[in-house]
Design a protein around this motif. Structure first.
Motif, short mmCIF file in Angstrom:
data_model
loop_
_atom_site.label_atom_id
_atom_site.label_comp_id
_atom_site.label_asym_id
_atom_site.label_seq_id
_atom_site.Cartn_x
_atom_site.Cartn_y
_atom_site.Cartn_z
N THR A 29 0.85 -1.18 0.00
CA THR A 29 0.00 0.00 0.00
C THR A 29 0.89 1.24 0.00
OG1 THR A 29 -1.96 0.98 1.04
CG2 THR A 29 -0.20 0.22 2.52
N ASP A 70 -6.92 -2.98 -2.13
CA ASP A 70 -5.95 -2.31 -1.25
C ASP A 70 -6.11 -2.90 0.15
OD1 ASP A 70 -3.97 -0.64 -0.23
OD2 ASP A 70 -4.77 1.17 -1.18
N ARG A 104 -8.45 0.84 2.52
CA ARG A 104 -7.72 1.97 1.97
C ARG A 104 -8.21 2.20 0.54
NH1 ARG A 104 -2.22 3.29 2.47
NH2 ARG A 104 -2.99 5.20 3.45
N THR A 105 -7.74 3.29 -0.09
CA THR A 105 -8.42 3.76 -1.30
C THR A 105 -8.18 2.92 -2.55
OG1 THR A 105 -6.56 5.15 -1.91
CG2 THR A 105 -8.27 6.13 -0.53
N SER A 165 -13.98 2.94 -1.39
CA SER A 165 -13.33 2.29 -0.26
C SER A 165 -14.29 1.87 0.86
CB SER A 165 -12.21 3.18 0.31
OG SER A 165 -12.62 4.51 0.43
N SER A 195 -7.39 12.29 3.03
CA SER A 195 -7.63 10.86 2.88
C SER A 195 -8.99 10.56 2.26
CB SER A 195 -7.53 10.17 4.25
OG SER A 195 -7.80 8.78 4.13
N ASP A 198 -9.67 7.08 2.43
CA ASP A 198 -9.77 5.72 2.97
C ASP A 198 -11.07 5.56 3.77
OD1 ASP A 198 -7.23 5.55 1.96
OD2 ASP A 198 -6.22 5.39 3.89
N ASP A 241 -11.36 3.34 7.19
CA ASP A 241 -10.88 2.36 8.17
C ASP A 241 -11.86 2.15 9.33
OD1 ASP A 241 -8.61 2.01 6.70
OD2 ASP A 241 -7.34 3.27 7.95
#
Length: 286
Positions: free
Chosen positions: A90, A146, A173-174, A184, A208, A210, A212
């Protein structure tokens, strides 16, 4: 009165057990009542009820308050089985990273379905997996493109077909956004491993895109998810309401809330990441 699936199963079992009680009593007293006394339809129904679906640990830290840490205090830990979760590449900015295993919030969810118990866990090798608890065998895997760091949430969608009624919500993650699109956050069918929809965590003031954090099923027709772009999304929990946008099936967005202020942006620049999993207490989300 509205009943949850679990309550319906419990009440149904009690009801039909009452209907069948005379036959059971006759057997207990050796009255030689044959099995055919219990109609085949009732036996099939009871088997179906006992083999239903139960969300044992359906989200990160077990519940919407994020406060379930298990039962009792273990006296020790013995390794019974191991399952390799692999390695993935990543990028943090422009820096290439190689990570192995699962994320620091990568807790598996646990679900009983049709008489068996399964784990669902995401890993750094990009894959979300469904694993049989007893056999340690992989049932299916789905590639996010990812690293997966966070835990999933699982809920029951009564509007979906039987194959897709158990829904997994998982972020990653993206995958290095293409044309600004960063899918994502996704919904995956628990039973088939097929993708149901993808949400574009669009570019905002945060650096970001992402996802998470772990989403919450609000159990009122909505899901709440916090993207790392600093946006809180209220989504329609019915996967049937997904529609084609930007070349992919996306969920219906019922509302959004910006999780940062203009003053935050002045102070922190692009460091406006919403990475923590939202928790719920009453009618408040934190």
């Amino acid at each position: 009165m509205t009943l949850s699936r679990r309550q319906f199963q419990q009440f149904s079992l009690q009801f039909f057990s009452g209907l069948l009680l005379p036959s059971v009593v006759f057997k207990a007293f050796n009255f030689n009542v044959p099995d055919t006394t219990l109609p085949d339809q009732f036996q099939a129904l009871l088997r179906s009820i006992s083999a239903g679906t139960e969300l044992l640990i359906p989200t990160y830290l077990g519940n919407p308050q994020r406060r379930y840490y298990g039962q009792g205090i273990p006296q020790g830990v013995n390794i019974l089985q191991k399952f390799p979760l692999g390695t993935g590449v990543t990028y943090v900015g422009k820096i290439r990273k190689v990570w192995s295993g699962a994320g620091w919030t990568g807790q598996p969810t646990i679900t009983r379905d049709q008489g068996r118990i399964y784990l669902v866990i995401g890993a750094y090798d990009y894959h979300l997996r469904k694993i049989d608890f007893e056999t340690n065998q992989e049932i299916w895997r789905y590639n996010f493109g990812d690293v997966i760091k966070g835990s999933s949430s699982i809920y029951l969608d009564e509007t979906a077909s039987p194959a897709n009624q158990i829904v997994i919500l998982q972020g990653s993650r993206t995958g290095r956004p293409k044309n600004g699109i960063a899918p994502s956050f996704r919904a995956i069918s628990f039973r088939t491993g097929e993708e149901l929809w993808k949400l574009n965590i669009r570019k905002m003031a945060s650096y970001s895109q992402d996802n998470d954090s772990t989403a919450l099923d609000l159990e009122d027709g909505r899901i709440f998810n916090a993207g790392e772009n600093g946006i809180g999304y209220f989504l329609n929990r019915s996967t049937q309401k997904a529609s084609l946008k930007s070349g992919m099936m996306q969920p219906e967005i019922l509302g959004e809330v910006k999780l940062y202020s203009p003053n935050d942006q002045k102070r922190h620049g692009g460091n406006l990441v919403s990475e923590a999993s939202p928790a719920r207490w009453g009618d408040r989300l934190f």
